[in-house]
Scaffold this motif. Structure first.
Motif, PDB file in Angstrom:
ATOM      1  N   HIS A  88       0.810  -1.215   0.000  1.00 36.78           N
ATOM      2  CA  HIS A  88       0.000   0.000   0.000  1.00 36.78           C
ATOM      3  C   HIS A  88       0.841   1.263   0.000  1.00 36.78           C
ATOM      4  N   ALA A  89       2.105   1.168  -0.391  1.00 31.15           N
ATOM      5  CA  ALA A  89       2.991   2.323  -0.233  1.00 31.15           C
ATOM      6  C   ALA A  89       2.537   3.532  -1.014  1.00 31.15           C
ATOM      7  N   ARG A  90       2.044   3.350  -2.233  1.00 33.41           N
ATOM      8  CA  ARG A  90       1.739   4.510  -3.065  1.00 33.41           C
ATOM      9  C   ARG A  90       0.582   5.319  -2.514  1.00 33.41           C
ATOM     10  N   ARG A  91      -0.260   4.714  -1.681  1.00 34.37           N
ATOM     11  CA  ARG A  91      -1.331   5.504  -1.106  1.00 34.37           C
ATOM     12  C   ARG A  91      -1.104   5.793   0.377  1.00 34.37           C
ATOM     13  N   SER A  92       0.155   5.667   0.807  1.00 35.54           N
ATOM     14  CA  SER A  92       0.413   5.823   2.226  1.00 35.54           C
ATOM     15  C   SER A  92       1.209   7.058   2.589  1.00 35.54           C
ATOM     16  N   LEU A  93       1.836   7.719   1.609  1.00 33.66           N
ATOM     17  CA  LEU A  93       2.678   8.856   1.963  1.00 33.66           C
ATOM     18  C   LEU A  93       1.793  10.058   2.203  1.00 33.66           C
ATOM     19  N   ASP A 119      -0.984  11.171  -5.463  1.00 35.05           N
ATOM     20  CA  ASP A 119      -1.784   9.950  -5.349  1.00 35.05           C
ATOM     21  C   ASP A 119      -2.436   9.861  -3.975  1.00 35.05           C
ATOM     22  N   ALA A 120      -1.675  10.206  -2.929  1.00 30.77           N
ATOM     23  CA  ALA A 120      -2.230  10.152  -1.576  1.00 30.77           C
ATOM     24  C   ALA A 120      -3.378  11.139  -1.421  1.00 30.77           C
ATOM     25  N   ALA A 121      -3.228  12.334  -2.002  1.00 34.78           N
ATOM     26  CA  ALA A 121      -4.291  13.339  -1.920  1.00 34.78           C
ATOM     27  C   ALA A 121      -5.555  12.861  -2.636  1.00 34.78           C
ATOM     28  N   ILE A 122      -5.392  12.286  -3.813  1.00 31.30           N
ATOM     29  CA  ILE A 122      -6.547  11.776  -4.556  1.00 31.30           C
ATOM     30  C   ILE A 122      -7.235  10.664  -3.773  1.00 31.30           C
ATOM     31  N   ALA A 127     -11.932   8.777  -0.633  1.00 31.01           N
ATOM     32  CA  ALA A 127     -12.501   8.133   0.557  1.00 31.01           C
ATOM     33  C   ALA A 127     -13.397   9.057   1.375  1.00 31.01           C
ATOM     34  N   TYR A 128     -13.381  10.363   1.088  1.00 35.69           N
ATOM     35  CA  TYR A 128     -14.111  11.317   1.926  1.00 35.69           C
ATOM     36  C   TYR A 128     -15.622  11.225   1.717  1.00 35.69           C
ATOM     37  N   GLY A 368      -4.726  16.325   4.246  1.00 39.35           N
ATOM     38  CA  GLY A 368      -4.758  15.896   5.627  1.00 39.35           C
ATOM     39  C   GLY A 368      -3.962  16.760   6.576  1.00 39.35           C
ATOM     40  N   GLU A 369      -3.880  18.049   6.300  1.00 41.46           N
ATOM     41  CA  GLU A 369      -3.153  18.946   7.189  1.00 41.46           C
ATOM     42  C   GLU A 369      -3.871  20.285   7.261  1.00 41.46           C
ATOM     43  N   PRO A 370      -3.715  21.008   8.364  1.00 40.64           N
ATOM     44  CA  PRO A 370      -4.410  22.284   8.503  1.00 40.64           C
ATOM     45  C   PRO A 370      -3.735  23.368   7.681  1.00 40.64           C
ATOM     46  N   PRO A 371      -4.470  24.409   7.308  1.00 45.94           N
ATOM     47  CA  PRO A 371      -3.860  25.535   6.599  1.00 45.94           C
ATOM     48  C   PRO A 371      -2.884  26.287   7.505  1.00 45.94           C
TER      49      PRO A 371
END
Length: 405
Positions: A88-93, A119-122, A127-128, A368-371
């Motif tokens: 699952h590395a490509r969707r884990s960073l 890729d992680a952002a997509i 999933a949202y 996945g991080e705040p502004p």
């Protein structure tokens, strides 16, 4: 740097990494990498039973995925980190920041670095699931609208978002930057159908997926919580991703901005440009991509206002457009000349108001991080929409005749 298999590539990061990177409390040697287990708190965990001692960092939440190990024998400011991967590395960073690694560049040290983050952002957007919004079904048709957050990966692997500049002839928000979108035509249209229809009318993006030229394809990712326009129209943002697939095995995928060109409706759109999606979390411009320079001016300023007695953050982003081809209607039209003057004078387009808020919230979900800037704690305008329903704003606006978005 010679291209290597994805596993075991070398890249660089500073000693002080993002606090969003959590440690692993269990780390056991295994073939080709390190076994990852449950995370603990924020910080580093040293595993001195390994030789040499290493520091392991978790890059994903709650799944066996990937980690980096840092040798404690090399305490320089910049240390070599090795990426160990599994299925699952490509969707884990999920937590690395492009701003974490300015020297040497991620492109030099880790080919594919940008693509992995994208890729992680997509995957996060895919999933949202937004909270339920039953009020949508009770709204008059003329008070419903949707916009399309159309993402694609540029030639460097960074995600970009397509934004329009509204024509000066429009009755509402003329000359403003906006996402493709508009109001519902009938009660049966879903938000995604509204957004796709409006994108077809404004920039020529086909409504039907089968009509999108190969090897490109569209994927619907998610809805965002609703927003409220100043005209009291409720707007649902719809996120979609434009894939650029390799035409054949072993061949390079086409570059979206070099291959596809929007067809602008001059009565509605004065220009189409793109913005770096990740930058909407930042207070300043990200470092320019290789071969690019930033124009004069700053990236961000903002202010708080009160809307229906609710604090509402106004974000003003100034998007560089000097390193891209801005699409315009037929040459010689009034909108072309107005837009051209704006670009020549500043080298930036202003993205603000509801569009700025939508982009901040979309980026928060994706990365996945705040502004870095002050912002409303929640996503969307649900609290203000509830106030508007209670004070009768929707009935009053609907009774005034055709609404404007």
């Amino acid at each position: 740097m010679q291209q290597q298999p994805f596993a075991n590539r070398i890249f660089y990061a500073p000693h002080k990494l993002s606090p969003a990177l959590s440690p692993l409390h269990h780390c056991a040697p295994r073939a080709g990498g390190v076994a990852l287990h449950d995370p603990g708190g924020v910080g580093f965990s040293n595993f001195r039973r390994l030789s040499p001692p290493v520091t392991a960092l978790r890059l994903a939440t709650g799944q066996l995925s990937a980690c980096m190990v840092q040798s404690s024998h090399r305490p320089a400011t910049w240390s070599t980190l090795k990426l160990f991967t599994c299925a699952h590395a490509r969707r884990s960073l999920s937590s690395l920041s492009l701003r974490t690694c300015p020297t040497p560049s991620p492109d030099e040290a880790f080919p594919g670095f940008r693509a992995v983050l994208s890729d992680a952002a997509i995957n996060r957007l895919r999933a949202y699931k937004p909270p339920p919004f039953p009020l949508w079904d009770r709204l008059p048709v003329r008070m419903r609208a949707a916009v399309l957050i159309l993402l694609y990966a540029d030639r460097f692997g960074d995600l970009r978002v397509v934004i329009t500049m509204r024509a000066a002839s429009l009755r509402s928000f003329s000359g403003h930057a906006a996402l493709p979108g508009g109001k519902a035509d009938d009660i049966n249209e879903t938000p995604y159908q509204i957004a796709r229809r409006e994108a077809w009318e404004e920039i020529g993006l086909p409504m039907e997926d089968r009509k999108i030229p190969k090897p490109f394809r569209m994927e619907k990712l998610c809805y965002l919580p609703p927003f409220l326009a100043r005209t009291h129209v409720v707007v649902t943002p719809c996120v979609a991703y434009l894939h650029a697939d390799a035409p054949a095995p072993g061949e390079a995928a086409p570059v979206v901005e070099h291959t596809l060109r929007p067809t602008l409706n001059a009565s509605e759109v004065a220009a189409v440009f793109t913005a770096p999606f990740y930058n909407f979390l930042k207070s300043a411009d990200l470092p320019p991509q290789p071969g690019h320079v930033l124009p004069p001016g700053h990236w961000y300023d903002g202010a708080w206002i009160n809307w229906k007695d609710v604090a509402w953050r106004v974000h003003n982003f100034y998007v560089p457009v000097n390193n891209q081809q801005v699409s315009r209607p037929i040459q010689g039209s009034e909108t072309v000349e107005e837009t051209k003057q704006d670009i020549d004078f500043e080298g930036r387009f202003k993205v603000w108001g509801m569009t700025g808020r939508v982009m901040v919230d979309a980026a928060r979900i994706a990365y996945g991080e705040p502004p870095e800037v002050e912002h409303n704690p929640g996503l969307g305008d649900t609290d203000i929409i509830m106030v508007a329903e209670q004070d009768g704003s929707f009935k009053e606006a609907a009774g005034k005749g055709p609404s404007r978005m």
